[in-house]
Scaffold this motif. Structure first.
Motif, PDB file in Angstrom:
ATOM      1  N   SER A  79       0.829  -1.208   0.000  1.00 40.64           N
ATOM      2  CA  SER A  79       0.000   0.000   0.000  1.00 40.64           C
ATOM      3  C   SER A  79       0.864   1.257   0.000  1.00 40.64           C
ATOM      4  O   SER A  79       2.036   1.228   0.341  1.00 40.64           O
ATOM      5  CB  SER A  79      -0.931   0.017   1.222  1.00 40.64           C
ATOM      6  OG  SER A  79      -0.175   0.139   2.419  1.00 40.64           O
ATOM      7  N   THR A  89       0.491   5.215   1.456  1.00 36.38           N
ATOM      8  CA  THR A  89      -0.287   6.080   2.337  1.00 36.38           C
ATOM      9  C   THR A  89       0.258   7.497   2.257  1.00 36.38           C
ATOM     10  O   THR A  89       1.460   7.715   2.418  1.00 36.38           O
ATOM     11  CB  THR A  89      -0.212   5.578   3.797  1.00 36.38           C
ATOM     12  OG1 THR A  89      -0.659   4.227   3.831  1.00 36.38           O
ATOM     13  CG2 THR A  89      -1.059   6.422   4.721  1.00 36.38           C
ATOM     14  N   LYS A 105       3.914   0.613   2.432  1.00 34.25           N
ATOM     15  CA  LYS A 105       3.908  -0.631   3.189  1.00 34.25           C
ATOM     16  C   LYS A 105       4.337  -1.731   2.229  1.00 34.25           C
ATOM     17  O   LYS A 105       3.788  -1.853   1.133  1.00 34.25           O
ATOM     18  CB  LYS A 105       2.530  -0.943   3.774  1.00 34.25           C
ATOM     19  CG  LYS A 105       2.548  -2.184   4.662  1.00 34.25           C
ATOM     20  CD  LYS A 105       1.208  -2.409   5.348  1.00 34.25           C
ATOM     21  CE  LYS A 105       1.291  -3.622   6.272  1.00 34.25           C
ATOM     22  NZ  LYS A 105       0.014  -3.857   6.950  1.00 34.25           N
TER      23      LYS A 105
END
Length: 171
Positions: free
Chosen positions: A98, A100, A113
């Motif tokens: 991911s 963010t 991540k």
């Protein structure tokens, strides 16, 4: 990369992936060119893989005498940092989970991540910024270490490397 006092957007975080790939491409190219220069007199079998290129290059650059200690220290330091950055590159390229953003200044720091096997990490904007800072200069250090290794005059070779003595700090 922009100052971390400002929120970091999703697009900026996506750009870190491109920056990582771009920097590694340049480092690989520099290592390949350096290996060709160092082994110009003998036909060396083509080297494949970043890790193998780091090995072949460092073996050719690292001095076997006790005279070129700065060259040895810089070579060891750069190789260690490249190996650590290679782990990050592999995590991002093969295990990105991911992205963010940091929507406002009080929110947690923007991060990627990643997970590969048992290794799961959050790679923050500031960690990536720090890594990109020295990676963007490593091509010139590869060049200077290569040229120092080929230099017949030990003092001139050492002088070439003096400005790198505190690497990865900015010069």
């Amino acid at each position: 990369m922009p100052d971390t006092d400002q929120p970091i957007t999703f697009d900026q975080m996506k750009g870190t992936i491109g920056s990582l790939v771009f920097l590694w491409s340049g480092i690989e190219q520099s290592l390949t060119e350096a290996i060709e220069i160092l082994h110009a007199e003998r036909k060396l079998k083509s080297v494949h893989g970043i890790s193998r290129s780091i090995d072949v290059w460092s073996l050719a650059v690292k001095p076997t005498d006790n005279i070129s200690t700065l060259r040895a220290v810089l070579c060891d330091r750069l190789v260690k940092m490249l190996r650590e950055a290679l782990v990050i590159r592999n995590l991002v390229c093969h295990g990105l989970i991911s992205i963010t953003a940091q929507l406002h200044i009080d929110a947690p720091e923007a991060h990627l991540k990643v997970r590969l096997g048992e290794d799961t990490r959050l790679l923050t904007w500031s960690q990536l910024d720090e890594m990109f800072s020295w990676m963007s200069r490593s091509r010139w250090l590869i060049r200077d270490l290569t040229e120092a290794a080929m230099e017949n005059d030990a003092q001139r070779a050492n002088d070439r490397l003096l400005s790198w003595e505190k690497f990865p700090e900015q010069q």
